[in-house]
Design an enzyme around this catalytic site. Structure first.
Site, PDB file in Angstrom:
ATOM      1  N   GLU A   4       0.848  -1.188   0.000  1.00  0.00           N
ATOM      2  CA  GLU A   4       0.000   0.000   0.000  1.00  0.00           C
ATOM      3  C   GLU A   4       0.889   1.246   0.000  1.00  0.00           C
ATOM      4  O   GLU A   4       1.861   1.300   0.722  1.00  0.00           O
ATOM      5  CB  GLU A   4      -0.869  -0.029   1.270  1.00  0.00           C
ATOM      6  CG  GLU A   4      -1.852   1.080   1.370  1.00  0.00           C
ATOM      7  CD  GLU A   4      -2.678   1.209   0.110  1.00  0.00           C
ATOM      8  OE1 GLU A   4      -3.458   0.288  -0.179  1.00  0.00           O
ATOM      9  OE2 GLU A   4      -2.541   2.224  -0.602  1.00  0.00           O
ATOM     10  N   PHE A  16       8.873  15.929  -2.180  1.00  0.00           N
ATOM     11  CA  PHE A  16       9.704  15.422  -1.074  1.00  0.00           C
ATOM     12  C   PHE A  16      11.080  16.078  -1.021  1.00  0.00           C
ATOM     13  O   PHE A  16      12.065  15.485  -0.619  1.00  0.00           O
ATOM     14  CB  PHE A  16       9.791  13.885  -1.099  1.00  0.00           C
ATOM     15  CG  PHE A  16       8.540  13.282  -0.516  1.00  0.00           C
ATOM     16  CD1 PHE A  16       7.333  13.385  -1.189  1.00  0.00           C
ATOM     17  CD2 PHE A  16       8.543  12.683   0.731  1.00  0.00           C
ATOM     18  CE1 PHE A  16       6.154  12.900  -0.644  1.00  0.00           C
ATOM     19  CE2 PHE A  16       7.371  12.191   1.286  1.00  0.00           C
ATOM     20  CZ  PHE A  16       6.172  12.304   0.594  1.00  0.00           C
ATOM     21  N   LEU A  17      11.108  17.334  -1.460  1.00  0.00           N
ATOM     22  CA  LEU A  17      12.343  18.107  -1.346  1.00  0.00           C
ATOM     23  C   LEU A  17      12.088  19.347  -0.495  1.00  0.00           C
ATOM     24  O   LEU A  17      12.686  20.395  -0.730  1.00  0.00           O
ATOM     25  CB  LEU A  17      12.855  18.506  -2.732  1.00  0.00           C
ATOM     26  CG  LEU A  17      13.489  17.397  -3.578  1.00  0.00           C
ATOM     27  CD1 LEU A  17      13.947  17.930  -4.930  1.00  0.00           C
ATOM     28  CD2 LEU A  17      14.684  16.758  -2.862  1.00  0.00           C
ATOM     29  N   GLY A  73      13.015  20.901   6.401  1.00  0.00           N
ATOM     30  CA  GLY A  73      12.222  21.139   7.609  1.00  0.00           C
ATOM     31  C   GLY A  73      12.782  20.389   8.797  1.00  0.00           C
ATOM     32  O   GLY A  73      13.954  19.992   8.803  1.00  0.00           O
ATOM     33  N   GLY A  75       8.498  12.202  10.118  1.00  0.00           N
ATOM     34  CA  GLY A  75       8.034  11.416  11.263  1.00  0.00           C
ATOM     35  C   GLY A  75       6.946  10.488  10.792  1.00  0.00           C
ATOM     36  O   GLY A  75       6.919  10.087   9.625  1.00  0.00           O
ATOM     37  N   CYS A 122       5.455   5.430   9.511  1.00  0.00           N
ATOM     38  CA  CYS A 122       6.004   4.627   8.402  1.00  0.00           C
ATOM     39  C   CYS A 122       7.490   4.840   8.146  1.00  0.00           C
ATOM     40  O   CYS A 122       8.279   3.908   8.298  1.00  0.00           O
ATOM     41  CB  CYS A 122       5.214   4.906   7.139  1.00  0.00           C
ATOM     42  SG  CYS A 122       3.458   4.595   7.354  1.00  0.00           S
ATOM     43  N   LYS A 180      10.079   3.807  10.947  1.00  0.00           N
ATOM     44  CA  LYS A 180      10.054   2.357  11.210  1.00  0.00           C
ATOM     45  C   LYS A 180      10.490   1.561   9.976  1.00  0.00           C
ATOM     46  O   LYS A 180      11.252   0.605  10.081  1.00  0.00           O
ATOM     47  CB  LYS A 180       8.641   1.985  11.667  1.00  0.00           C
ATOM     48  CG  LYS A 180       8.039   0.735  11.112  1.00  0.00           C
ATOM     49  CD  LYS A 180       6.662   0.489  11.648  1.00  0.00           C
ATOM     50  CE  LYS A 180       5.579   0.438  10.589  1.00  0.00           C
ATOM     51  NZ  LYS A 180       5.614  -0.536   9.568  1.00  0.00           N
ATOM     52  N   LYS A 192       2.344  15.515  10.369  1.00  0.00           N
ATOM     53  CA  LYS A 192       2.119  16.236   9.108  1.00  0.00           C
ATOM     54  C   LYS A 192       0.684  16.749   9.130  1.00  0.00           C
ATOM     55  O   LYS A 192      -0.117  16.309   9.973  1.00  0.00           O
ATOM     56  CB  LYS A 192       2.367  15.329   7.904  1.00  0.00           C
ATOM     57  CG  LYS A 192       1.402  14.161   7.816  1.00  0.00           C
ATOM     58  CD  LYS A 192       1.751  13.304   6.645  1.00  0.00           C
ATOM     59  CE  LYS A 192       0.629  13.189   5.678  1.00  0.00           C
ATOM     60  NZ  LYS A 192       0.896  12.365   4.536  1.00  0.00           N
TER      61      LYS A 192
HETATM   62  C1  UGA Z   1       4.375   7.557   3.685  1.00  0.00           C
HETATM   63  C2  UGA Z   1       4.481   7.401   2.156  1.00  0.00           C
HETATM   64  O1  UGA Z   1       4.485   8.688   1.540  1.00  0.00           O
HETATM   65  C3  UGA Z   1       3.317   6.574   1.607  1.00  0.00           C
HETATM   66  O2  UGA Z   1       3.477   6.362   0.209  1.00  0.00           O
HETATM   67  C4  UGA Z   1       3.286   5.225   2.325  1.00  0.00           C
HETATM   68  O3  UGA Z   1       2.194   4.420   1.900  1.00  0.00           O
HETATM   69  C5  UGA Z   1       3.160   5.455   3.822  1.00  0.00           C
HETATM   70  O4  UGA Z   1       4.285   6.254   4.272  1.00  0.00           O
HETATM   71  C6  UGA Z   1       3.171   4.113   4.496  1.00  0.00           C
HETATM   72  O5  UGA Z   1       4.181   3.406   4.421  1.00  0.00           O
HETATM   73  O6  UGA Z   1       2.124   3.674   4.991  1.00  0.00           O
HETATM   74  P1  UGA Z   1       2.948   9.126   5.333  1.00  0.00           P
HETATM   75  O7  UGA Z   1       3.786   8.554   6.426  1.00  0.00           O
HETATM   76  O8  UGA Z   1       1.481   9.198   5.503  1.00  0.00           O
HETATM   77  O9  UGA Z   1       3.190   8.297   3.959  1.00  0.00           O
HETATM   78  O10 UGA Z   1       3.434  10.618   5.097  1.00  0.00           O
HETATM   79  P2  UGA Z   1       4.284  11.443   4.020  1.00  0.00           P
HETATM   80  O11 UGA Z   1       3.404  12.380   3.328  1.00  0.00           O
HETATM   81  O12 UGA Z   1       5.103  10.552   3.192  1.00  0.00           O
HETATM   82  O13 UGA Z   1       5.236  12.282   5.002  1.00  0.00           O
HETATM   83  C7  UGA Z   1       6.155  11.625   5.878  1.00  0.00           C
HETATM   84  C8  UGA Z   1       6.949  12.653   6.653  1.00  0.00           C
HETATM   85  O14 UGA Z   1       7.879  13.314   5.793  1.00  0.00           O
HETATM   86  C9  UGA Z   1       6.118  13.760   7.300  1.00  0.00           C
HETATM   87  O15 UGA Z   1       6.588  13.986   8.625  1.00  0.00           O
HETATM   88  C10 UGA Z   1       6.375  14.965   6.420  1.00  0.00           C
HETATM   89  O16 UGA Z   1       6.241  16.185   7.102  1.00  0.00           O
HETATM   90  C11 UGA Z   1       7.811  14.722   6.001  1.00  0.00           C
HETATM   91  N1  UGA Z   1       8.204  15.399   4.728  1.00  0.00           N
HETATM   92  C12 UGA Z   1       7.594  15.068   3.570  1.00  0.00           C
HETATM   93  C13 UGA Z   1       9.211  16.343   4.748  1.00  0.00           C
HETATM   94  O17 UGA Z   1       9.797  16.653   5.808  1.00  0.00           O
HETATM   95  N2  UGA Z   1       9.579  16.939   3.570  1.00  0.00           N
HETATM   96  C14 UGA Z   1       8.992  16.626   2.399  1.00  0.00           C
HETATM   97  O18 UGA Z   1       9.388  17.194   1.355  1.00  0.00           O
HETATM   98  C15 UGA Z   1       7.965  15.676   2.395  1.00  0.00           C
END
Ligand code: UGA
Length: 481
Positions: free
Chosen positions: A172, A287-288, A291, A295, A298, A301, A358
Site C-alpha cells: 500500500e 519530497f524536497l 524542515g 516522522g 512509516c 520504522k 504532518k
Molecule cells: C508515507 C508514504 O508517503 C506513503 O506512500 C506510504 O504508503 C506510507 O508512508 C506508508 O508506508 O504507509 P505518510 O507517512 O502518511 O506516507 O506521510 P508522508 O506524506 O510521506 O510524510 C512523511 C513525513 O515526511 C512527514 O513527517 C512529512 O512532514 C515529512 N516530509 C515530507 C518532509 O519533511 N519533507 C517533504 O518534502 C515531504
C-alpha cells in the site's frame, strides 16, 4: 455454502458475477480501514475485522478511530448500503470470504526489525477456519520473504484438506491525510504473485480503480483519468518495492535537509535550490521540502526495518543509516536555532503551532513536533501548543504542556512561536493580532510554510530552515554602539 468452494467452482461463479467478491480486511488501522471502505465503494462486500472490540463497537456506532479526510463519510455510506460491516470475530470473516487482506500492524522490535507476530496470528486463524479456496493478500508493510513464510505456514498448519490458497503481496502506498484520494487514484497498483490465478483475481478486485471507472467520491469530473499501471511481479519483489519506495522518499528528505544545512552555512537559499533541482524530471520536485524532518508511523520504522533486511542479507545499507541519522539530527539543530534566538530558554513561554507529524491527520506517532517540545521542556521552557486535530492524541503522550483552543491562544505572551506542522489554516491568521499578543514577535518556522518577505512585512523576526541570509537585522555588536 459458496465460501467452501474449491477454485474451479469459485472461478465459474466469478465469471458470471465478475466484480463482486466477499472480502475480509483484517486490521482496521489507516491502511485497513481505507482499504475496506475503498473496496466496498467500488462494489465489493467487505468485512473489516479488528481484535480491538472497542474499535469495532465505535465503527458500528458510526464513530471513527482516527481523523482522515473523507473517510468517515465513505465508511458510513458503505455501511448503510450494506457493503461494509465490522466484526471482531476473525473466524467469521475467514469462513465467509474468499479474499483476505492482511492489514495488521508490524511495529518495530527493539532491534529495528518488524514484529510479525500479528501477521502470524492472522495466518493461524486463517489456517484454522478457512475451507475451500482463499486468496491471502499481505498489505501490511513486511520484510521481503514474508510471503514465502506465509506459504510455508499454510502448508504446515492447514487444519483441513479442503483449504487451498494463493498468497500474494499488494503493498500500500497511501499517505495519511490523503489516503482516500490515494486509494482511488494511485500512481500504480503493485501485486506480487506466483500464479496467474492470483494475478487475475487481484486485477478483477481492482478493475474499477485500474480503469478509473467508479463514481469518484473525492472529486467531481475525474472520469478521464488514465488507466492506472498494474505492476505484476514475484512476491519478493513486491515486498521490496514498498520498503524501497519509502526509503527513497525518506532519502530525498534527508538529502534536501543536508543541503539546507550547507545553505545556512554558506549563504544560499535551500528553497530555491530545491525548486530548481526538482525541475529536472529525473529528480522531481516532491519530497524536497526542508524542515524539522520526517516522522509518522512509516518512514522511521520502515527505514530501520529495511536496514535490518539489508544487513541480514549481507548487503551494505550504510546509505540508509545516514538518512536516519540526518533525520534525527534535525531536532537538535532546530532546538539549537531556538536557543540561539532566545539565548536562555528556561522559564520562557514558547508557543507551538502543530503537533501532528504532518497536516490533515491527528497522528502524532514519531512526530518531530513532540520531539522538539520534549527537548524544550527538558531545558525548562513553558510550552503552550495548538493543533487543529492532534491535541487529544498529543495529550496522551505529553500531558505536561498547556493545550490551547487556537493558534492565537498558543501565541499569547510567547517569546517565540515555533511552526512544526504546516496546517493550511496557519496561512490565514490575522498577523497584526498575532504580533500584538506575542511578547516578542519571533517566528521559527520548522516547515518553511511562510515567506520571509511576507513575515518581515508583518513586522516579525522570522527564522526558517535553509536560508543563508540573515532572518532580520541581527542585534548590533555592543563594541560598535
Ligand atoms: C508515507 C508514504 O508517503 C506513503 O506512500 C506510504 O504508503 C506510507 O508512508 C506508508 O508506508 O504507509 P505518510 O507517512 O502518511 O506516507 O506521510 P508522508 O506524506 O510521506 O510524510 C512523511 C513525513 O515526511 C512527514 O513527517 C512529512 O512532514 C515529512 N516530509 C515530507 C518532509 O519533511 N519533507 C517533504 O518534502 C515531504
Amino acid at each position: 455454502m459458496w465460501y467452501s468452494l474449491q477454485w474451479a467452482e469459485f472461478k465459474a461463479i466469478l465469471e458470471e458475477d465478475c466484480i463482486l467478491m466477499n472480502i475480509a480486511v483484517i486490521g482496521t488501522g489507516y491502511v485497513g480501514l481505507i482499504t475496506a471502505a475503498g473496496l466496498a465503494e467500488i462494489g465489493h462486500r467487505v468485512i473489516g475485522v479488528d481484535d480491538d472490540a472497542r474499535k469495532i463497537e465505535l465503527l458500528n456506532r458510526g464513530g471513527m478511530p482516527f481523523y482522515e479526510p473523507i473517510l468517515g463519510d465513505l465508511v458510513k455510506r458503505n455501511q448503510q448500503a450494506k457493503r461494509l460491516e465490522f466484526n471482531s470475530q476473525i473466524e467469521d470473516a475467514v469462513a465467509k470470504c474468499q479474499v483476505i487482506f492482511i492489514c495488521v500492524g508490524t511495529p518495530p522490535l527493539e532491534s529495528g526489525e518488524a514484529d510479525l507476530s500479528s501477521v502470524e496470528l492472522v495466518a493461524r486463524r486463517i489456517s484454522e477456519h478457512a475451507r475451500g479456496y482463499r486468496l491471502v493478500i499481505e498489505k501490511s508493510t513486511v520484510p521481503v520473504q514474508t510471503g514465502r513464510r506465509l506459504q510455508k505456514h499454510f502448508c504446515i498448519y492447514r487444519s483441513n484438506s479442503q483449504f487451498q490458497c494463493d498468497v500474494a503481496s499488494n503493498p500500500e502506498f497511501l499517505r495519511e491525510g490523503s489516503g482516500v484520494e490515494d486509494f482511488f487514484h494511485p500512481d500504480r497498483i503493485v501485486v506480487g504473485v506466483d500464479s496467474e490465478r492470483a494475478a487475475g483475481l487481484l486485477e478483477e478486485i481492482y478493475r474499477p480503480v485500474l480503469e478509473q471507472s467508479f463514481a469518484c467520491p473525492v472529486h467531481e469530473n475525474c472520469h478521464n483519468s488514465p488507466r492506472v499501471p498494474f505492476v505484476v511481479t514475484d512476491i519478493n519483489s513486491a515486498e521490496l518495492i514498498k520498503h524501497a519506495s519509502n526509503s527513497f522518499l525518506a532519502m530525498k528528505i534527508s538529502f534536501i535537509n543536508m543541503i539546507a544545512d550547507l545553505c545556512e552555512a554558506v549563504g544560499a537559499d535551500a528553497g530555491k535550490v530545491a525548486e530548481a533541482v526538482g525541475m529536472d524530471k529525473r529528480i522531481g520536485g516532491s519530497f524536497l521540502r526542508p524542515g524539522v524532518g520526517f516522522g509518522g508511523s512509516c518512514f522511521p520504522k520502515d527505514l530501520q526495518a529495511f536496514v535490518r533486511v539489508g544487513q541480514n542479507a549481507g548487503c551494505d545499507f550504510t546509505l540508509l543509516r545516514e538518512v536516519e541519522r540526518i533525520n534525527q539530527s534535525r531536532i537538535d539543530l532546530f532546538v539549537k536555532k531556538v536557543k540561539e534566538e532566545l539565548w536562555v530558554v528556561r522559564g520562557k513561554r514558547i508557543g507551538v503551532w502543530g503537533l501532528a507529524f504532518k497536516p490533515r491527520t491527528d497522528d502524532v506517532r514519531s512526530s518531530p513536533s513532540l520531539a522538539v517540545i520534549r527537548r524544550l521542556l527538558a531545558e525548562g521552557a513553558l510550552v503552550r501548543a495548538h493543533d487543529p486535530q492532534a491535541m487529544e492524541k498529543a495529550k496522551a503522550e505529553l500531558p505536561e504542556i498547556e493545550y490551547c483552543a487556537d493558534a492565537y491562544a498558543a501565541a499569547e505572551g510567547a517569546e517565540a512561536v515555533l511552526v512544526l506542522t504546516e496546517w493550511e489554516e496557519f496561512l490565514r491568521l490575522d498577523w497584526a493580532k498575532v504580533r500584538q499578543i506575542m511578547a516578542r514577535p519571533l517566528i521559527l518556522d520548522g516547515r518553511n510554510m511562510f515567506s520571509r518577505a511576507t513575515m518581515a512585512g508583518h513586522g516579525f523576526e522570522y527564522v526558517d530552515i535553509g536560508s543563508g541570509s540573515p532572518a532580520r537585522e541581527r542585534l548590533p555588536d555592543p563594541k560598535t554602539v
